[in-house]
Design a protein around this motif. Structure first.
Motif, mmCIF file in Angstrom:
data_model
loop_
_atom_site.group_PDB
_atom_site.id
_atom_site.type_symbol
_atom_site.label_atom_id
_atom_site.label_comp_id
_atom_site.label_asym_id
_atom_site.label_seq_id
_atom_site.Cartn_x
_atom_site.Cartn_y
_atom_site.Cartn_z
ATOM 1 N N TYR A 166 33.244 24.518 31.398
ATOM 2 C CA TYR A 166 33.158 24.316 32.858
ATOM 3 C C TYR A 166 34.028 24.717 33.556
ATOM 4 O O TYR A 166 34.208 25.266 34.611
ATOM 5 C CB TYR A 166 32.696 23.118 33.303
ATOM 6 N N THR A 167 35.505 24.272 33.087
ATOM 7 C CA THR A 167 36.866 24.256 33.675
ATOM 8 C C THR A 167 37.177 25.826 33.654
ATOM 9 O O THR A 167 37.612 26.496 34.899
ATOM 10 C CB THR A 167 37.813 23.471 33.248
ATOM 11 N N LYS A 168 37.104 26.479 32.455
ATOM 12 C CA LYS A 168 37.256 27.776 32.361
ATOM 13 C C LYS A 168 36.424 28.492 33.233
ATOM 14 O O LYS A 168 37.085 29.682 33.839
ATOM 15 C CB LYS A 168 36.986 28.088 31.003
ATOM 16 N N LYS A 169 35.274 28.479 33.295
ATOM 17 C CA LYS A 169 34.284 29.361 34.032
ATOM 18 C C LYS A 169 34.623 28.995 35.370
ATOM 19 O O LYS A 169 34.594 30.192 36.124
ATOM 20 C CB LYS A 169 32.691 28.578 33.591
ATOM 21 N N THR A 170 34.945 27.910 35.745
ATOM 22 C CA THR A 170 35.135 27.707 37.331
ATOM 23 C C THR A 170 36.427 28.478 37.870
ATOM 24 O O THR A 170 36.461 29.050 38.704
ATOM 25 C CB THR A 170 35.357 26.165 37.689
ATOM 26 N N LEU A 171 37.219 28.371 36.948
ATOM 27 C CA LEU A 171 38.578 28.953 37.219
ATOM 28 C C LEU A 171 38.524 30.485 37.226
ATOM 29 O O LEU A 171 38.969 31.221 38.036
ATOM 30 C CB LEU A 171 39.466 28.783 36.178
ATOM 31 N N HIS A 172 37.650 31.041 36.076
ATOM 32 C CA HIS A 172 37.441 32.339 36.299
ATOM 33 C C HIS A 172 36.765 32.948 37.423
ATOM 34 O O HIS A 172 36.975 33.906 38.028
ATOM 35 C CB HIS A 172 36.698 32.951 34.872
ATOM 36 N N ARG A 173 35.698 32.057 37.886
ATOM 37 C CA ARG A 173 34.901 32.757 39.019
ATOM 38 C C ARG A 173 35.958 32.361 40.229
ATOM 39 O O ARG A 173 35.690 33.403 41.183
ATOM 40 C CB ARG A 173 33.623 31.612 39.156
ATOM 41 N N HIS A 174 36.746 31.441 40.398
ATOM 42 C CA HIS A 174 37.509 31.470 41.383
ATOM 43 C C HIS A 174 38.462 32.615 41.504
ATOM 44 O O HIS A 174 38.807 33.177 42.628
ATOM 45 C CB HIS A 174 38.348 29.871 41.336
ATOM 46 N N GLN A 175 38.891 33.068 40.363
ATOM 47 C CA GLN A 175 39.684 34.043 40.198
ATOM 48 C C GLN A 175 39.317 35.239 40.697
ATOM 49 O O GLN A 175 39.592 36.326 41.416
ATOM 50 C CB GLN A 175 40.568 34.231 38.719
ATOM 51 N N GLU A 176 37.953 35.568 40.281
ATOM 52 C CA GLU A 176 37.063 36.833 40.728
ATOM 53 C C GLU A 176 36.917 36.745 42.220
ATOM 54 O O GLU A 176 36.929 37.783 42.768
ATOM 55 C CB GLU A 176 35.855 36.741 39.929
ATOM 56 N N ASP A 177 36.725 35.691 42.837
ATOM 57 C CA ASP A 177 36.477 35.314 44.369
ATOM 58 C C ASP A 177 37.677 35.802 45.066
ATOM 59 O O ASP A 177 37.773 36.481 46.008
ATOM 60 C CB ASP A 177 36.119 33.917 44.668
ATOM 61 N N GLU A 178 38.810 35.333 44.478
ATOM 62 C CA GLU A 178 40.313 35.857 44.935
ATOM 63 C C GLU A 178 40.543 37.304 44.828
ATOM 64 O O GLU A 178 40.812 37.881 45.887
ATOM 65 C CB GLU A 178 41.242 35.094 44.194
ATOM 66 N N GLU A 179 40.180 38.066 43.903
ATOM 67 C CA GLU A 179 40.187 39.176 43.764
ATOM 68 C C GLU A 179 39.435 40.116 44.577
ATOM 69 O O GLU A 179 39.888 41.196 45.151
ATOM 70 C CB GLU A 179 39.886 39.814 42.164
ATOM 71 N N GLU A 180 38.218 39.422 44.732
ATOM 72 C CA GLU A 180 37.157 40.308 45.831
ATOM 73 C C GLU A 180 37.673 40.229 46.981
ATOM 74 O O GLU A 180 37.524 41.101 47.796
ATOM 75 C CB GLU A 180 35.732 39.677 45.680
#
Length: 258
Positions: A166-180
């Motif tokens: 869950y932590t890894k998925k959340t961090l990845h999603r947060h990183q994708e949001d920042e890149e977007e």
């Protein structure tokens, strides 16, 4: 069992009890014994025991053995009377040398009374219980204990894996949001620059188009001999001036009279 006795006044700790005390089982159970004998304890005379106290004194057990009738066995006997040193030494203290060994299992309910002299003017006593589990009973609980440990360990591992995923998925999603968001900001900047350039180019084009239109209009009018009305009036006036001037400069015609 080595029982460490402490003195309390209500809930306030006062001191540890380092003097001698005796215990007895309230429900009448006798499947326990003392670990030391009178000889092993180093007695100089026969020590007091529950057998002697119940033989010599009648009454309730709680009043048979107190600090008022307690006698130390480490003082020599003036009569030098011999005794059986193999008898159990039934007086305990905080040294841990003299202990209890349980022969049965289950719940034991004891009373404890301080009998050592010069410790307190009050009669100090308490109650405590001991739950004894046999080896066979412990073996019966072993599979259940192992099952509980396995389930607990498995649950802990699964919980950790789930949390890590869950932590890894959340961090990845947060990183994708920042890149977007960063790409969107770049696109906005590019669009703003393009729009500004287009506005500047359109304004320059409109300015140049106005001059070209005016030049084109004048050229077309010249090619079609279509001049503005002001130009035609001005040319007519110029032509009239030329005619008048030519009339003034011509010589007069000859007269017939001559």
């Amino acid at each position: 069992m080595n029982y460490l006795s402490s003195r309390y006044e209500k809930d306030r700790f006062v001191q540890e009890v380092h003097t001698d005390y005796v215990v007895w089982e309230e429900t009448g159970r006798a499947d326990y014994r003392y670990t030391a004998t009178m000889t092993e304890a180093g007695c100089l005379k026969e020590a007091q025991s529950w057998r002697r106290m119940t033989t010599n004194i009648s009454g309730e057990t709680t009043n048979l053995w107190t600090q008022n009738n307690y006698h130390s066995s480490f003082e020599p006997d003036p009569s030098d009377k011999s005794f059986d040193g193999s008898q159990p030494y039934e007086i305990l203290n905080s040294s841990g040398i003299f202990q209890l060994v349980f022969l049965g299992s289950g719940l034991f309910r004891f009373q404890l009374r301080v009998v050592g002299a010069h410790f307190s003017f009050c009669e100090l006593s308490t109650r405590f219980s001991v739950e004894v589990t046999s080896t066979d009973e412990a073996k019966e609980f072993l599979p259940q204990l192992v099952s509980i440990l396995v389930v607990t360990l498995s649950s802990t591992v699964l919980l950790y894996i789930s949390f890590a995923h869950y932590t890894k998925k959340t961090l990845h999603r947060h990183q994708e949001d920042e890149e977007e968001q960063q790409r969107l900001q770049e696109l906005r900047s590019l669009f703003s620059s393009y729009q500004q350039g287009a506005d500047d180019e359109g304004q320059a084009h409109r300015h140049s188009t106005g001059h070209n239109v005016r030049r084109f209009t004048g050229t077309a009018m010249l090619m079609t001999n279509r001049l503005p009305e002001e130009c035609l009036v001005e040319e007519s006036l110029q032509a009239a001036d030329i005619v008048i001037n030519s009339l003034h400069t011509q010589p007069p015609p000859p007269s017939d009279l001559d």
